[in-house]
Scaffold this active site. Structure first.
Site, PDB file in Angstrom:
ATOM      1  CB  ILE A  97      -0.959  -0.032   1.208  1.00  0.00           C
ATOM      2  CG1 ILE A  97      -1.960  -1.171   0.969  1.00  0.00           C
ATOM      3  CG2 ILE A  97      -1.672   1.312   1.381  1.00  0.00           C
ATOM      4  CD1 ILE A  97      -2.945  -1.387   2.068  1.00  0.00           C
ATOM      5  CG  HIS A 114      -9.255  -4.751  -7.252  1.00  0.00           C
ATOM      6  ND1 HIS A 114      -8.389  -5.135  -6.251  1.00  0.00           N
ATOM      7  CD2 HIS A 114     -10.458  -5.279  -6.925  1.00  0.00           C
ATOM      8  CE1 HIS A 114      -9.043  -5.844  -5.354  1.00  0.00           C
ATOM      9  NE2 HIS A 114     -10.308  -5.951  -5.737  1.00  0.00           N
TER      10      HIS A 114
END
Ligand code: GAR
Length: 194
Positions: A97, A114
């Protein structure tokens, strides 16, 4: 009509953690005639990522960022982005992240793929959760990255049917094939007016 070959191409960095099949599709796309992109840098948090082999194969610079050291990660990445004059970041199976600070600095210029139809199934393990919940459809999404996980503005999506006998693995494979088409399409959509 303006010929894109006469314009400066968008220097792009692709961030990966694993196989890099999306990286490969982005490299192929960048090499097409009239492409507005050049992949100048591959960044990985994982020195063993299979996708790093594409750096050698396509003569692209690579940089491994050691996340276990925790110090100055942002600066290390930013230093490299500056060095190669990177204007766009494509996350492609990057499993770390990015910090809020980093995202702010590169605001609107970080894109992610994604493997679900966002806003459904954010986070990890998407395919197994889809199967467990007996969903009829899944798919993939290309979106801008903002400070919340998998929540930035959606650029483009592709729906994929979940088949009766699908396992997480078979579904992942079918969706991945669509990802390879969708990511370049998203870039075309965003930058076709350049
Ligand atoms: C892809 O399915 C990508 O959507 C997913 O990881 C895979 C990477 O494959 N990304 C995420 O789950 C991000 N949260 P690849 O390394 O072969 O491109």
């Amino acid at each position: 009509m303006i010929k894109s070959s006469g314009l400066k191409k968008i220097s792009t960095a692709v961030f990966i953690s694993g196989t890099g099949s999306n990286l490969r599709s982005l490299i192929k796309f960048s090499k097409k005639k009239g492409s507005k992109f050049t992949i100048e840098l591959i960044i990985s948090n994982n020195s063993k990522a299979k996708g790093l082999n594409y750096a050698q194969k396509f003569k692209i610079k690579k940089k491994i960022i050691d996340y276990s050291r925790k110090q100055n990660i942002d600066n290390k990445i930013l230093k490299n982005l500056k060095k190669y004059n990177i204007k766009l970041i494509c996350l492609a199976g990057f499993m770390k992240i990015l910090s809020q600070n980093f995202i702010k600095k590169f605001n609107g210029k970080i894109i992610n793929i994604h493997p679900s139809l966002l806003p459904k199934y954010k986070g990890l393990n998407t395919h197994q959760r889809i199967i467990d919940n007996k969903e009829k459809y899944s798919g993939c999404t290309v979106h801008f990255v903002n400070s919340k996980l998998d929540s930035g503005k959606i650029i483009i999506q592709k729906k994929v049917k979940v088949l009766k006998n699908d396992t997480a693995n078979s579904l992942a494979k079918r969706i991945l094939r669509e990802e390879h088409i969708l990511y370049p399409k998203a870039l075309n959509k965003l930058y076709s007016n350049l």
